[in-house]
Design a protein around this motif. Structure first.
Motif, PDB file in Angstrom:
ATOM      1  N   TRP A  10       0.829  -1.215   0.000  1.00 28.92           N
ATOM      2  CA  TRP A  10       0.000   0.000   0.000  1.00 28.92           C
ATOM      3  C   TRP A  10       0.858   1.258   0.000  1.00 28.92           C
ATOM      4  O   TRP A  10       0.556   2.225  -0.697  1.00 28.92           O
ATOM      5  CB  TRP A  10      -0.928   0.006   1.224  1.00 28.92           C
ATOM      6  CG  TRP A  10      -2.098  -0.882   1.056  1.00 28.92           C
ATOM      7  CD1 TRP A  10      -2.235  -2.158   1.517  1.00 28.92           C
ATOM      8  CD2 TRP A  10      -3.298  -0.580   0.347  1.00 28.92           C
ATOM      9  NE1 TRP A  10      -3.445  -2.672   1.148  1.00 28.92           N
ATOM     10  CE2 TRP A  10      -4.121  -1.711   0.432  1.00 28.92           C
ATOM     11  CE3 TRP A  10      -3.752   0.527  -0.337  1.00 28.92           C
ATOM     12  CZ2 TRP A  10      -5.375  -1.768  -0.152  1.00 28.92           C
ATOM     13  CZ3 TRP A  10      -5.010   0.478  -0.916  1.00 28.92           C
ATOM     14  CH2 TRP A  10      -5.801  -0.653  -0.822  1.00 28.92           C
ATOM     15  N   ILE A  11       1.933   1.253   0.770  1.00 27.03           N
ATOM     16  CA  ILE A  11       2.807   2.426   0.835  1.00 27.03           C
ATOM     17  C   ILE A  11       3.489   2.665  -0.504  1.00 27.03           C
ATOM     18  O   ILE A  11       3.550   3.798  -0.986  1.00 27.03           O
ATOM     19  CB  ILE A  11       3.839   2.251   1.973  1.00 27.03           C
ATOM     20  CG1 ILE A  11       3.127   2.298   3.323  1.00 27.03           C
ATOM     21  CG2 ILE A  11       4.922   3.314   1.903  1.00 27.03           C
ATOM     22  CD1 ILE A  11       3.993   1.909   4.495  1.00 27.03           C
ATOM     23  N   VAL A  12       3.994   1.608  -1.128  1.00 15.08           N
ATOM     24  CA  VAL A  12       4.655   1.753  -2.429  1.00 15.08           C
ATOM     25  C   VAL A  12       3.654   2.201  -3.489  1.00 15.08           C
ATOM     26  O   VAL A  12       3.973   3.045  -4.339  1.00 15.08           O
ATOM     27  CB  VAL A  12       5.362   0.439  -2.823  1.00 15.08           C
ATOM     28  CG1 VAL A  12       5.840   0.474  -4.263  1.00 15.08           C
ATOM     29  CG2 VAL A  12       6.525   0.172  -1.898  1.00 15.08           C
ATOM     30  N   SER A  13       2.444   1.685  -3.457  1.00 16.61           N
ATOM     31  CA  SER A  13       1.415   2.090  -4.420  1.00 16.61           C
ATOM     32  C   SER A  13       1.065   3.564  -4.259  1.00 16.61           C
ATOM     33  O   SER A  13       0.937   4.295  -5.241  1.00 16.61           O
ATOM     34  CB  SER A  13       0.153   1.257  -4.243  1.00 16.61           C
ATOM     35  OG  SER A  13       0.428  -0.090  -4.477  1.00 16.61           O
ATOM     36  N   ALA A  14       0.907   4.007  -3.024  1.00 16.72           N
ATOM     37  CA  ALA A  14       0.608   5.427  -2.776  1.00 16.72           C
ATOM     38  C   ALA A  14       1.773   6.304  -3.219  1.00 16.72           C
ATOM     39  O   ALA A  14       1.572   7.368  -3.827  1.00 16.72           O
ATOM     40  CB  ALA A  14       0.307   5.649  -1.301  1.00 16.72           C
ATOM     41  N   PHE A  15       2.998   5.870  -2.941  1.00 15.63           N
ATOM     42  CA  PHE A  15       4.174   6.625  -3.376  1.00 15.63           C
ATOM     43  C   PHE A  15       4.229   6.717  -4.901  1.00 15.63           C
ATOM     44  O   PHE A  15       4.548   7.769  -5.454  1.00 15.63           O
ATOM     45  CB  PHE A  15       5.442   5.972  -2.831  1.00 15.63           C
ATOM     46  CG  PHE A  15       6.698   6.673  -3.234  1.00 15.63           C
ATOM     47  CD1 PHE A  15       7.019   7.918  -2.714  1.00 15.63           C
ATOM     48  CD2 PHE A  15       7.563   6.094  -4.148  1.00 15.63           C
ATOM     49  CE1 PHE A  15       8.168   8.571  -3.096  1.00 15.63           C
ATOM     50  CE2 PHE A  15       8.708   6.740  -4.541  1.00 15.63           C
ATOM     51  CZ  PHE A  15       9.030   7.981  -4.013  1.00 15.63           C
TER      52      PHE A  15
END
Length: 86
Positions: A10-15
């Protein structure tokens, strides 16, 4: 598949979404690079709101996005088959 924990995904996708939106506004000065850059191709849907619709540009961008999709899909399938999941 690349990360073991869902939170990291989720963090990588948001980034990725934030970075893509920032790079959308950057002009690199090289015309062909601006035309083929992934983040700028995702903005193609806005051409439908112009008074004269540029169908050639929309079709070209859709073709380039399709090529990106096939390449990323192939990479994902390749990594999925090579990775030991279990």
């Amino acid at each position: 598949m690349f990360f073991k924990e869902a939170t990291k995904t989720w963090i990588v996708s948001a980034f990725f979404l934030i970075l893509s939106n920032i790079l959308l506004k950057v002009d690199f000065g090289i015309h062909w690079f601006n035309r083929l850059f992934f983040a700028k191709l995702n903005d193609t849907w806005q051409y439908f709101f112009y008074t004269t619709i540029h169908w050639k540009t929309i079709l070209e961008n859709t073709l380039f996005l399709s090529v990106y999709i096939v390449l990323i899909m192939w990479l994902g399938i390749y990594v999925f088959n090579k990775k030991d999941i279990g």
